[in-house]
Every structure is written in structure tokens, then in C-alpha cells.
Design a protein around this motif. Structure first.
Motif, mmCIF file in Angstrom:
data_model
loop_
_atom_site.group_PDB
_atom_site.id
_atom_site.type_symbol
_atom_site.label_atom_id
_atom_site.label_comp_id
_atom_site.label_asym_id
_atom_site.label_seq_id
_atom_site.Cartn_x
_atom_site.Cartn_y
_atom_site.Cartn_z
ATOM 1 N N ALA A 2 34.585 33.204 70.607
ATOM 2 C CA ALA A 2 34.396 34.523 71.218
ATOM 3 C C ALA A 2 32.992 34.782 71.760
ATOM 4 C CB ALA A 2 34.792 35.609 70.216
ATOM 5 N N PRO A 3 31.916 34.568 70.989
ATOM 6 C CA PRO A 3 30.581 34.862 71.533
ATOM 7 C C PRO A 3 30.183 33.968 72.692
ATOM 8 C CG PRO A 3 30.399 33.754 69.411
ATOM 9 C CD PRO A 3 31.844 34.115 69.587
ATOM 10 N N GLN A 4 30.782 32.782 72.790
ATOM 11 C CA GLN A 4 30.443 31.876 73.880
ATOM 12 C C GLN A 4 30.858 32.463 75.226
ATOM 13 O OE1 GLN A 4 31.482 27.747 73.193
ATOM 14 N NE2 GLN A 4 31.380 27.997 70.990
ATOM 15 N N ALA A 5 31.972 33.179 75.253
ATOM 16 C CA ALA A 5 32.427 33.806 76.496
ATOM 17 C C ALA A 5 31.433 34.867 76.962
ATOM 18 C CB ALA A 5 33.804 34.425 76.290
ATOM 19 N N TRP A 40 36.552 24.221 76.609
ATOM 20 C CA TRP A 40 35.819 25.479 76.686
ATOM 21 C C TRP A 40 34.597 25.339 77.587
ATOM 22 C CZ3 TRP A 40 36.710 30.220 76.528
ATOM 23 C CH2 TRP A 40 35.729 31.170 76.299
ATOM 24 N N ARG A 41 33.861 24.222 77.455
ATOM 25 C CA ARG A 41 32.717 23.997 78.340
ATOM 26 C C ARG A 41 33.181 23.830 79.789
ATOM 27 N NH1 ARG A 41 30.640 20.784 74.002
ATOM 28 N NH2 ARG A 41 31.542 18.913 74.938
ATOM 29 N N GLU A 42 34.303 23.141 79.973
ATOM 30 C CA GLU A 42 34.839 22.979 81.330
ATOM 31 C C GLU A 42 35.270 24.319 81.914
ATOM 32 O OE1 GLU A 42 37.770 19.912 81.877
ATOM 33 O OE2 GLU A 42 36.930 18.719 80.246
ATOM 34 N N LEU A 43 35.827 25.182 81.065
ATOM 35 C CA LEU A 43 36.249 26.500 81.536
ATOM 36 C C LEU A 43 35.045 27.336 81.954
ATOM 37 C CD1 LEU A 43 38.756 28.271 81.936
ATOM 38 C CD2 LEU A 43 38.396 29.163 79.625
ATOM 39 N N ILE A 44 33.972 27.244 81.175
ATOM 40 C CA ILE A 44 32.748 27.942 81.538
ATOM 41 C C ILE A 44 32.185 27.371 82.840
ATOM 42 C CG2 ILE A 44 30.338 28.332 80.845
ATOM 43 C CD1 ILE A 44 31.356 28.447 77.953
ATOM 44 N N GLY A 45 32.235 26.030 82.960
ATOM 45 C CA GLY A 45 31.792 25.398 84.195
ATOM 46 C C GLY A 45 32.647 25.828 85.379
ATOM 47 N N PHE A 46 33.950 25.961 85.145
ATOM 48 C CA PHE A 46 34.837 26.420 86.216
ATOM 49 C C PHE A 46 34.502 27.848 86.621
ATOM 50 C CE2 PHE A 46 38.508 28.877 87.522
ATOM 51 C CZ PHE A 46 38.937 28.159 88.619
ATOM 52 N N PHE A 47 34.268 28.694 85.641
ATOM 53 C CA PHE A 47 33.903 30.080 85.934
ATOM 54 C C PHE A 47 32.630 30.122 86.765
ATOM 55 C CE2 PHE A 47 31.396 33.827 84.472
ATOM 56 C CZ PHE A 47 32.154 34.803 85.109
ATOM 57 N N ARG A 48 31.678 29.251 86.426
ATOM 58 C CA ARG A 48 30.432 29.170 87.195
ATOM 59 C C ARG A 48 30.722 28.708 88.618
ATOM 60 N NH1 ARG A 48 27.920 25.421 84.291
ATOM 61 N NH2 ARG A 48 27.137 26.990 82.839
ATOM 62 N N SER A 49 31.594 27.688 88.744
ATOM 63 C CA SER A 49 31.943 27.169 90.066
ATOM 64 C C SER A 49 32.672 28.217 90.899
ATOM 65 C CB SER A 49 32.826 25.924 89.907
ATOM 66 O OG SER A 49 33.258 25.450 91.158
ATOM 67 N N ALA A 50 33.569 28.977 90.253
ATOM 68 C CA ALA A 50 34.305 30.014 90.976
ATOM 69 C C ALA A 50 33.363 31.085 91.498
ATOM 70 C CB ALA A 50 35.361 30.638 90.057
ATOM 71 N N SER A 51 32.400 31.499 90.670
ATOM 72 C CA SER A 51 31.447 32.517 91.098
ATOM 73 C C SER A 51 30.577 32.014 92.236
ATOM 74 C CB SER A 51 30.577 32.932 89.909
ATOM 75 O OG SER A 51 31.356 33.487 88.875
ATOM 76 N N ILE A 105 26.139 27.296 68.689
ATOM 77 C CA ILE A 105 27.258 28.039 68.109
ATOM 78 C C ILE A 105 28.340 27.079 67.620
ATOM 79 C CG2 ILE A 105 29.116 29.681 68.619
ATOM 80 C CD1 ILE A 105 27.227 31.044 70.587
ATOM 81 N N SER A 106 28.624 26.038 68.414
ATOM 82 C CA SER A 106 29.645 25.063 68.033
ATOM 83 C C SER A 106 29.258 24.320 66.757
ATOM 84 C CB SER A 106 29.857 24.056 69.170
ATOM 85 O OG SER A 106 30.368 24.694 70.321
ATOM 86 N N ALA A 107 27.976 23.970 66.627
ATOM 87 C CA ALA A 107 27.520 23.266 65.429
ATOM 88 C C ALA A 107 27.689 24.132 64.186
ATOM 89 C CB ALA A 107 26.056 22.851 65.590
ATOM 90 N N VAL A 108 27.331 25.398 64.308
ATOM 91 C CA VAL A 108 27.512 26.328 63.182
ATOM 92 C C VAL A 108 28.990 26.451 62.841
ATOM 93 C CG1 VAL A 108 27.267 28.728 62.445
ATOM 94 C CG2 VAL A 108 25.406 27.609 63.685
ATOM 95 N N GLY A 109 29.836 26.499 63.871
ATOM 96 C CA GLY A 109 31.274 26.603 63.637
ATOM 97 C C GLY A 109 31.841 25.390 62.911
#
Length: 318
Positions: A176-179, A287-298, A247-251
């Protein structure tokens, strides 16, 4: 690609243009994406069963069948991803081809008509190469990629939640916080992207009209501005990666501790903990790819807006 005239195109406008131009191909990609997403949790289930089988029994035949099932699930998912990625790239390249044809034909016809708002040759070259490549390539991944990535997240999280609800809740808390972090930083990156594209256009304009007998200080300034802007973008991107990895390491540590506690209490088994940890690790990639996609879309939205004026001079459909 069919475009929608607008002075300030939104992301939904970009998606409408893509869908109207590539709907038939997108439907096939959507089907493949759904199947790949559904298969994401299957290897985790086999991993859970294999580990529990090794701990609880010594049935070699059962272990062999489980391993064969695990391999079959992974092999099928790999083949489907190959087909999906290949079709995405072909569709994206077709869109690049169409955009270049549209830009070129409009530029030539407008040159003959001596339009006042015709882009300079340097800007036109930049639009025809870098900008057309970026916007067109996005058409191939615009729908299937986020669908597959989101589907994978749901599939894996669903498996963890069903296997052990507490571990599933922890996985959701990690994601959640990563989003929020990704969305907040991307808003700042978008402004930098438009600035970089405009600086490149300015530089190519000056080079195309210059005599190239002496260095133009304005071109040097444009190059320096591009360098500065890109360094800022790099810093923001790496900052996001640093935060997300932390965050992932803590998780992961939290899941190991909570999973170990549940095993000690007899509320879950080792196979579930290991499969959940693997699932959490597997979630990080999509999740990283989705964030990368969101960046690419923007980013593509910004570039699409800068290309739009030159693409709607006369109606055409792919």
C-alpha cells in the motif's frame, strides 16, 4: 493511430485513441494477459505442496508428480508470456509506423499549403524519431501490461490470503505505501519530461537552420538544460527505487517473523510460509513494473500532447 483533438489531452483521451485504433489486437492481448495472471499463483501452490510433502511424508512418487506439475505450470506461463510480449512489440511498432506516416504526410501537405503554424524542420525530425517512437510503442503495452501486472498481484495476494490471512494482510500493508510514494514522485517527473522534450526540440531547430560553421551557444545551453533535467529525473527515479526496496525488505523480515511465530503456534505450516515469502518476492517484480508502467503512461501522455497538434491536421484512421 486515431487521435482526439484537445489542447490538453488527458490520459483517458490517449487511451481512447489507442483503443479506437487497435481494439481487435488489444482484445487478444487482454485474453493472454488474463491467462498469464491466473497462472501466477499456480507455481506457488505447487511449491507449498512440495515443501509440505518433503516435511510430512517420504512419498517419492507424489513428490515427482508435484515437481512435474510445478515445471508444467512455469513452462506454460513462460510460453504465454513470450507470445504476449511478442504481440505487444509488433502492435507497438505498427503504431509507430502509422504515427510517422501521419506526421510525414501532414507535414508535406502543409508545407505545400505554407501553413503558418507548421513546425520547423528540426522539431519535425525530433517528432518523427524520438517522440513518435515513445508514443507508438506505448500502444502495444497500454492495456495488456497493467492488466497482467494487476492480475498477477491479485492472484498472488489472493493465494497468500487464502493460505494464511495474517500473512496476506501483511503483504497488503507492504504494498500500500509503495503506491503513494510512486504517485507522489511521478507528478514531479512529468513536469521534467515536458521540459526535456521541449529543450530537445529547441536544439534540433537551431541545428537545422544553422550553418554549422561555428558552435551556437544557444544549442550548447539547450544541451546543458537537457543534461540538468535528465539528472533530476534520474534522481527522482532512483529515490523511488530506494524507498520501495527499503519497504520490501522490511516486509520480508516481517513476514518471516510472523510466519515463524504462526508455525511455532501451530497455526500454519512451513510450506505456506515459504510459498508466501516467495509470493511476496514475486509481487515485487510486477509491482515495480506496474510503477514503471505508470511512469511510462504519464510520460507518454505528455509526449502525446506535444505531438497531437501535428497529428490532427486532417482526419485519418489506422
Amino acid at each position: 493511430m486515431e487521435v482526439i483533438p484537445s489542447d490538453h489531452p488527458t490520459l483517458s483521451g490517449l487511451y481512447r485513441a489507442i483503443w479506437r485504433s487497435t481494439a481487435r489486437e488489444q482484445r487478444f492481448l487482454i485474453l493472454l494477459s488474463v491467462i498469464v495472471a491466473l497462472l501466477a499463483a499456480v507455481p506457488l501452490k505447487f511449491q507449498q505442496l512440495i515443501i509440505n510433502s518433503m516435511v510430512e511424508s517420504a512419498d517419492l512418487t507424489k513428490l515427482a508428480w508435484l515437481c512435474a506439475g510445478f515445471f508444467a505450470a512455469v513452462a506454460l506461463a513462460t510460453l504465454l508470456k513470450f507470445a504476449l510480449n511478442y504481440r505487444r512489440m509488433v502492435l507497438g511498432e505498427r503504431a509507430v509506423h502509422v504515427i510517422r506516416d501521419r506526421l510525414y504526410s501532414n507535414y508535406v501537405s502543409d508545407s505545400a499549403a505554407t501553413k503558418d503554424d507548421l513546425p520547423t524542420r528540426g522539431t519535425f525530425v525530433a517528432m518523427l524519431t524520438q517522440e513518435a517512437e515513445a508514443v507508438g510503442s506505448f500502444a502495444g503495452i497500454a492495456i495488456s501490461t497493467p492488466l497482467m501486472l494487476l492480475g498477477t498481484l491479485v492472484s498472488v495476494l489472493g493465494f497468500i490470503m487464502i493460505s494464511q490471512p495474517l500473512l496476506g494482510i501483511l503483504a497488503v500493508i507492504v504494498i500500500a505505501p509503495q503506491a503513494f510514494v510512486a504517485g507522489a514522485v511521478q507528478a514531479r517527473i512529468n513536469g521534467r519530461v515536458g521540459e526535456r522534450v521541449q529543450a530537445m526540440r529547441d536544439a534540433t531547430d537551431r541545428i537545422s537552420v544553422g550553418q554549422l560553421t561555428a558552435a551556437d551557444p544557444m544549442v550548447t545551453e539547450d544541451f546543458a538544460r537537457i543534461f540538468t533535467v535528465r539528472c533530476r529525473i534520474f534522481f527522482l527515479k532512483q529515490l523511488v527505487k530506494l524507498i520501495l526496496r527499503s519497504i520490501s525488505a522490511v516486509g520480508a523480515v516481517g513476514l518471516l517473523f510472523l510466519g515463524g511465530w504462526l508455525v511455532i503456534k501451530g497455526q500454519t505450516d512451513i510450506g505456506t510460509v515459504v510459498a508466501s515469502l516467495t509470493g511476496l518476492t514475486r509481487i515485487e517484480g510486477p509491482w515495480r513494473e506496474l510503477i514503471g508502467f505508470f511512469r511510462s503512461a504519464s510520460t507518454t501522455q505528455v509526449q502525446f500532447g506535444m505531438l497531437l497538434k501535428a497529428m490532427v491536421r486532417k482526419p485519418a484512421v489506422v
